[in-house]
Write a protein that holds these residues in place. Structure first.
Motif, PDB file in Angstrom:
ATOM      1  N   ALA A  34      18.212  58.623 -31.574  1.00 26.49           N
ATOM      2  CA  ALA A  34      19.528  58.954 -32.119  1.00 26.49           C
ATOM      3  C   ALA A  34      19.501  58.976 -33.647  1.00 26.49           C
ATOM      4  N   LYS A  35      18.765  58.047 -34.243  1.00 26.44           N
ATOM      5  CA  LYS A  35      18.644  57.984 -35.700  1.00 26.44           C
ATOM      6  C   LYS A  35      17.982  59.242 -36.250  1.00 26.44           C
ATOM      7  N   VAL A  36      16.923  59.696 -35.580  1.00 23.14           N
ATOM      8  CA  VAL A  36      16.241  60.924 -36.013  1.00 23.14           C
ATOM      9  C   VAL A  36      17.182  62.121 -35.916  1.00 23.14           C
ATOM     10  N   ALA A  93      18.126  68.502 -32.524  1.00 22.98           N
ATOM     11  CA  ALA A  93      18.894  67.294 -32.874  1.00 22.98           C
ATOM     12  C   ALA A  93      19.857  66.889 -31.761  1.00 22.98           C
ATOM     13  N   GLY A  94      20.522  67.851 -31.168  1.00 23.93           N
ATOM     14  CA  GLY A  94      21.492  67.552 -30.118  1.00 23.93           C
ATOM     15  C   GLY A  94      20.853  66.900 -28.908  1.00 23.93           C
ATOM     16  N   PHE A  95      19.711  67.428 -28.495  1.00 26.30           N
ATOM     17  CA  PHE A  95      19.010  66.853 -27.345  1.00 26.30           C
ATOM     18  C   PHE A  95      18.550  65.430 -27.640  1.00 26.30           C
ATOM     19  N   LEU A  96      18.038  65.199 -28.850  1.00 23.48           N
ATOM     20  CA  LEU A  96      17.579  63.859 -29.210  1.00 23.48           C
ATOM     21  C   LEU A  96      18.736  62.860 -29.193  1.00 23.48           C
ATOM     22  N   LEU A  97      19.900  63.289 -29.683  1.00 26.49           N
ATOM     23  CA  LEU A  97      21.058  62.401 -29.697  1.00 26.49           C
ATOM     24  C   LEU A  97      21.515  62.072 -28.281  1.00 26.49           C
ATOM     25  N   VAL A  98      21.609  63.104 -27.440  1.00 21.52           N
ATOM     26  CA  VAL A  98      22.024  62.885 -26.051  1.00 21.52           C
ATOM     27  C   VAL A  98      21.007  62.013 -25.312  1.00 21.52           C
ATOM     28  N   LEU A  99      19.730  62.343 -25.457  1.00 31.25           N
ATOM     29  CA  LEU A  99      18.686  61.586 -24.787  1.00 31.25           C
ATOM     30  C   LEU A  99      18.685  60.129 -25.244  1.00 31.25           C
ATOM     31  N   GLY A 100      18.880  59.929 -26.547  1.00 30.11           N
ATOM     32  CA  GLY A 100      18.849  58.570 -27.078  1.00 30.11           C
ATOM     33  C   GLY A 100      20.123  57.790 -26.838  1.00 30.11           C
ATOM     34  N   ALA A 111       9.748  63.562 -25.760  1.00 33.05           N
ATOM     35  CA  ALA A 111      10.465  63.384 -27.029  1.00 33.05           C
ATOM     36  C   ALA A 111      10.276  61.996 -27.629  1.00 33.05           C
ATOM     37  N   GLU A 112      10.247  60.972 -26.767  1.00 35.09           N
ATOM     38  CA  GLU A 112      10.130  59.601 -27.274  1.00 35.09           C
ATOM     39  C   GLU A 112       8.812  59.395 -28.010  1.00 35.09           C
ATOM     40  N   THR A 113       7.705  59.814 -27.395  1.00 34.27           N
ATOM     41  CA  THR A 113       6.396  59.655 -28.028  1.00 34.27           C
ATOM     42  C   THR A 113       6.298  60.481 -29.297  1.00 34.27           C
ATOM     43  N   LEU A 114       6.764  61.727 -29.250  1.00 39.05           N
ATOM     44  CA  LEU A 114       6.698  62.607 -30.426  1.00 39.05           C
ATOM     45  C   LEU A 114       7.504  62.037 -31.585  1.00 39.05           C
ATOM     46  N   THR A 115       8.675  61.502 -31.284  1.00 36.59           N
ATOM     47  CA  THR A 115       9.517  60.932 -32.336  1.00 36.59           C
ATOM     48  C   THR A 115       8.845  59.722 -32.972  1.00 36.59           C
TER      49      THR A 115
END
Length: 360
Positions: A117-119, A297-304, A57-61
């Motif tokens: 988290a911003k994304v 979106a939820g996974f990105l927020l939690v991960l970030g 997710a980090e690289t893709l974002t």
């Protein structure tokens, strides 16, 4: 190979599918990405690497937000792969890691967490209902899952599944924009503009930190062994180069549950082979037609916000308020969040050099 190896591999595949759908939203082609997974399977199997590669997710974002077009994004991935391939082949990874230092590395990763988290917030603003359901589901799943090793897995599966069902019910889901002509192996035209070079340097800096963090967690924490980070870097770099040449997505080191399998190398190889088959068969695109972009979106927020920022920031700022390391880490994290990881790394190194020069 045991049945448990197979079950764990399937679990990681299920975890990887939403990441693949996320890659589709940025215009990456799924079928060519199968080549990256095949390279990962061959490389990890041949060299005995317990840390597999997959959608990260980090690289893709980062590549998705820094690249303005699909051509820029695949060019960034190609150039990043070339840069880190040289680092890995020259055996420079340990020296590079020592030069950057753990404070700047952790601060960069914390800055990337803020970007994630911003994304997630931007996705939710764009599609409030689906994004909100995704975030609520991911947060609840993360905190209700008792086993720490399963928290992120259940968070990503639940938020994508529930928000997609809600989207279908509301009849608001949008199909992922994938050009059918690109879902085959066709050499892509690359460009090397200033923005591409900057993005490639940012991706390189990010994946130096990611290889250290994710590779070591999978190897040391889960598999109870060591991982050769130069070899891992070589494998992921070649995978990125080949995948991007045909329009495919980047595949990088991840925290993989296969590390905890009875035979971690075999389980990781099996996972990558299964993902390659799914991608080559075009099944990911078919799934993507029913999954809205904002479902992740939820996974990105939690991960970030819940995982990446607290863990890495605590390591970067372990020296306490006012310490030299905290000042260096604070600059690196802030610049990373505002600009990109490479600029964050450079800013941190400059501050570190100035402090050392003036004896502060």
């Amino acid at each position: 190979m045991s049945m448990q190896d197979f079950i764990v591999a399937i679990g990681v595949v299920v975890n990887a599918i939403p990441g693949g759908l996320y890659a589709l939203t940025f215009g990456f082609a799924s079928v060519p990405t199968a080549a990256g997974f095949i390279i990962g399977a061959i490389g990890c199997g041949a060299l005995g690497i317990v840390a597999p590669i997959s959608f990260q997710a980090e690289t893709l974002t980062l590549v998705g937000t820094m690249g303005r077009t699909v051509q820029e994004r695949i060019s960034m991935v190609f150039l990043e792969g070339a840069i880190l391939l040289i680092v890995g082949l020259a055996g420079m990874f340990k020296a590079l890691v020592a030069f950057i230092g753990p404070v700047i590395t952790n601060a960069m990763m914390a800055g990337v967490g803020i970007i994630l988290a911003k994304v997630a917030v931007e996705m939710t603003v764009r599609n409030p209902r689906v994004g909100s359901v995704s975030i609520i589901t991911a947060v609840m799943s993360y905190y209700l899952t008792p086993n720490p090793a399963d928290k992120l897995i259940y968070a990503i599966i639940s938020c994508v599944a529930v928000s997609s069902l809600v989207s279908v019910w509301l009849k608001r889901h949008r199909q992922v924009a994938v050009a059918p002509v690109r879902e085959r192996f066709v050499l892509q035209k690359l460009s090397f503009t200033k923005n591409v070079i900057r993005g490639a340097l940012g991706l390189s800096a990010l994946n130096v930190g990611a290889n250290i963090a994710f590779g070591n967690i999978t190897a040391q924490t889960l598999a109870k062994t060591e991982v050769n980070l130069d070899h891992l870097t070589i494998i992921s770099s070649i995978a990125d180069i080949v995948s991007s040449l045909f329009g495919g997505a980047p595949v990088q080191a991840i925290i993989s549950a296969t590390g905890a399998a009875p035979h971690p190398v075999a389980a990781g190889v099996l996972m990558m082979v299964i993902m390659a088959v799914i991608l080559a068969a075009g099944l990911l695109v078919k799934i993507g037609r029913y999954v809205p972009n904002e479902s992740i979106a939820g996974f990105l927020l939690v991960l970030g916000a819940v995982v990446t920022v607290p863990v890495n920031a605590s390591l970067a700022f372990a020296g306490g308020v006012g310490s030299v390391d905290t000042i260096i880490g604070g600059v690196a994290m802030t610049v990373t969040a505002i600009a990109d990881p490479f600029m964050g790394m450079v800013a941190g190194l400059l501050v570190k050099a100035l402090i050392s020069m003036f004896g502060l």
